[in-house]
Design a protein around this motif. Structure first.
Motif, short mmCIF file in Angstrom:
data_model
loop_
_atom_site.label_atom_id
_atom_site.label_comp_id
_atom_site.label_asym_id
_atom_site.label_seq_id
_atom_site.Cartn_x
_atom_site.Cartn_y
_atom_site.Cartn_z
N PRO A 105 0.82 -1.22 0.00
CA PRO A 105 0.00 0.00 0.00
C PRO A 105 0.85 1.27 0.00
O PRO A 105 0.48 2.27 -0.64
CB PRO A 105 -0.83 -0.13 1.28
CG PRO A 105 -0.95 -1.61 1.49
CD PRO A 105 0.37 -2.17 1.04
N GLU A 106 1.97 1.23 0.69
CA GLU A 106 2.84 2.41 0.74
C GLU A 106 3.43 2.72 -0.64
O GLU A 106 3.54 3.89 -1.03
CB GLU A 106 3.95 2.20 1.76
CG GLU A 106 3.48 2.21 3.22
CD GLU A 106 2.77 0.91 3.62
OE1 GLU A 106 2.07 0.92 4.65
OE2 GLU A 106 2.91 -0.11 2.90
N GLN A 107 3.81 1.68 -1.38
CA GLN A 107 4.33 1.89 -2.72
C GLN A 107 3.24 2.44 -3.65
O GLN A 107 3.49 3.34 -4.46
CB GLN A 107 4.88 0.58 -3.29
CG GLN A 107 6.18 0.12 -2.65
CD GLN A 107 6.59 -1.25 -3.16
OE1 GLN A 107 5.81 -2.21 -3.15
NE2 GLN A 107 7.83 -1.36 -3.62
N TRP A 116 0.63 4.14 -2.70
CA TRP A 116 0.36 5.52 -2.28
C TRP A 116 1.36 6.50 -2.88
O TRP A 116 0.98 7.55 -3.40
CB TRP A 116 0.38 5.62 -0.75
CG TRP A 116 0.16 7.01 -0.25
CD1 TRP A 116 1.11 7.95 0.07
CD2 TRP A 116 -1.11 7.65 -0.03
NE1 TRP A 116 0.51 9.11 0.47
CE2 TRP A 116 -0.85 8.96 0.42
CE3 TRP A 116 -2.44 7.21 -0.16
CZ2 TRP A 116 -1.87 9.85 0.74
CZ3 TRP A 116 -3.45 8.10 0.15
CH2 TRP A 116 -3.16 9.40 0.59
N ASP A 117 2.63 6.16 -2.82
CA ASP A 117 3.65 7.05 -3.39
C ASP A 117 3.42 7.25 -4.89
O ASP A 117 3.74 8.31 -5.43
CB ASP A 117 5.04 6.47 -3.15
CG ASP A 117 5.49 6.61 -1.71
OD1 ASP A 117 4.89 7.41 -0.96
OD2 ASP A 117 6.45 5.91 -1.32
N THR A 123 1.72 11.43 -5.09
CA THR A 123 2.84 12.36 -5.14
C THR A 123 3.08 12.76 -6.59
O THR A 123 2.81 11.97 -7.51
CB THR A 123 4.14 11.74 -4.57
OG1 THR A 123 4.62 10.72 -5.47
CG2 THR A 123 3.92 11.16 -3.19
N TRP A 174 -7.15 13.12 2.21
CA TRP A 174 -5.72 12.79 2.37
C TRP A 174 -5.58 11.92 3.61
O TRP A 174 -5.51 12.41 4.73
CB TRP A 174 -4.89 14.07 2.49
CG TRP A 174 -3.42 13.80 2.58
CD1 TRP A 174 -2.66 13.67 3.70
CD2 TRP A 174 -2.51 13.63 1.47
NE1 TRP A 174 -1.35 13.42 3.39
CE2 TRP A 174 -1.23 13.38 2.02
CE3 TRP A 174 -2.68 13.64 0.08
CZ2 TRP A 174 -0.11 13.17 1.21
CZ3 TRP A 174 -1.57 13.43 -0.72
CH2 TRP A 174 -0.30 13.21 -0.17
N PRO A 207 -3.19 8.91 4.16
CA PRO A 207 -2.16 7.95 3.74
C PRO A 207 -2.10 6.73 4.66
O PRO A 207 -2.23 6.88 5.87
CB PRO A 207 -0.87 8.78 3.82
CG PRO A 207 -1.17 9.93 4.72
CD PRO A 207 -2.63 10.21 4.57
N PRO A 208 -1.92 5.53 4.07
CA PRO A 208 -1.85 5.25 2.64
C PRO A 208 -3.15 4.67 2.09
O PRO A 208 -3.13 3.85 1.18
CB PRO A 208 -0.75 4.19 2.59
CG PRO A 208 -1.02 3.36 3.83
CD PRO A 208 -1.53 4.34 4.87
N HIS A 209 -4.30 5.09 2.64
CA HIS A 209 -5.55 4.40 2.33
C HIS A 209 -6.51 5.16 1.40
O HIS A 209 -7.24 4.53 0.65
CB HIS A 209 -6.29 4.07 3.62
CG HIS A 209 -5.49 3.20 4.55
ND1 HIS A 209 -5.12 1.93 4.22
CD2 HIS A 209 -4.97 3.45 5.78
CE1 HIS A 209 -4.42 1.40 5.22
NE2 HIS A 209 -4.31 2.30 6.17
N VAL A 225 -7.20 2.44 -1.18
CA VAL A 225 -6.07 1.51 -1.14
C VAL A 225 -6.26 0.54 0.02
O VAL A 225 -6.47 0.96 1.16
CB VAL A 225 -4.74 2.27 -0.98
CG1 VAL A 225 -3.56 1.30 -0.98
CG2 VAL A 225 -4.59 3.34 -2.07
N THR A 264 -1.73 -5.27 -3.11
CA THR A 264 -2.67 -4.19 -2.79
C THR A 264 -3.85 -4.21 -3.74
O THR A 264 -3.69 -4.39 -4.95
CB THR A 264 -1.97 -2.82 -2.89
OG1 THR A 264 -0.91 -2.76 -1.93
CG2 THR A 264 -2.93 -1.69 -2.65
#
Length: 244
Positions: free
Chosen positions: A17-19, A21-22, A26, A64, A66-68, A89, A97
């Motif tokens: 999920p973090e990948q 999200w980025d 961004t 906003w 993060p990371p959902h 996410v 994910t």
């Protein structure tokens, strides 16, 4: 006449999920799989923008978390038309994910054609996101947008593109691609295709995206240190030569 719309698309991606999200929330991440050059101010109420040659679309961040959850809404134009995007996410077992895109807004004018283009195009861009995170994780791309001359026949436009990249006959994912631009050999594989409006080619250092039918353009993502403006000029010249 105006028309409200909402489209929902789901995709499973082999990334955390973090990948994800980025990649979706961004500017550099969005540059690596979507259209144009992007900026995102990371907060609710933050400003966003998407810039292509001769055009900039402004937006406002509406969610906003993060990371959902990430959402933004474009600034309405003079007719009241706007588009809004929401990404949801959810992590899965094994580090993958589930991503849901909800694309909504108001269309005006010939909205049926616009709606059909979005209905088909959104999943293709999500496939590009998937390819980005699978083959170029942790890297950011230089977006290369170039426009070709206006075309009147979709089938001829597609045939010209297919021939220009060294393909023949029906195009399928996995087909090998070989062509030359500005004296440089380009080789890759077809990774996304929707005839006659979208061709994706993955090379060792780029995701090449050819989009459109009446007006064809490139929305490439190059994972190398290049001069963006020079690359856009080169691809514009290539498209002009293909459709001369």
């Amino acid at each position: 006449m105006s028309h409200e719309f909402e489209l929902t698309h789901d995709i499973d991606i082999a990334a955390t999920p973090e990948q994800v999200w980025d990649a979706i929330a961004t500017g550099p991440g969005i540059d690596s799989w979507f259209m144009g050059r992007n900026e995102v101010e990371p907060r609710v109420g933050g400003r966003g923008s998407l810039t292509m040659p001769g055009f900039t679309a402004e937006s406002t961040v509406t969610a906003w978390e993060p990371p959902h959850r990430f959402a933004y809404r474009g600034t309405p134009d003079e007719s009241g038309a706007f588009m809004a995007f929401e990404y949801l996410v959810e992590g899965r077992d094994g580090g993958s994910t589930a991503l849901r895109l909800v694309h909504s807004g108001i269309m005006t004018g010939d909205w049926e054609e616009q709606y059909d283009a979005l209905r088909q195009g959104n999943p293709l861009y999500l496939r590009t996101l998937e390819q980005y995170l699978l083959h170029f994780p942790g890297r950011t791309a230089v977006p290369v947008t170039a426009f070709g001359p206006q075309q009147s026949d979709q089938e001829q436009t597609w045939a010209g593109l297919v021939a220009a990249v060294g393909l023949t006959g029906p195009v399928s994912e996995g087909d090998k691609v070989q062509f030359t631009i500005d004296g440089q050999d380009v080789s890759g594989v077809v990774d996304v295709v929707l005839e006659p409006g979208f061709l994706g080619v993955r090379t060792d250092d780029a995701l090449l995206r050819f989009v459109g039918a009446g007006m064809i353009f490139t929305g490439h993502h190059v994972f190398a240190d290049i001069d963006q403006e020079a690359a856009q000029r080169t691809w514009s010249e290539w498209l002009a030569a293909v459709y001369a």
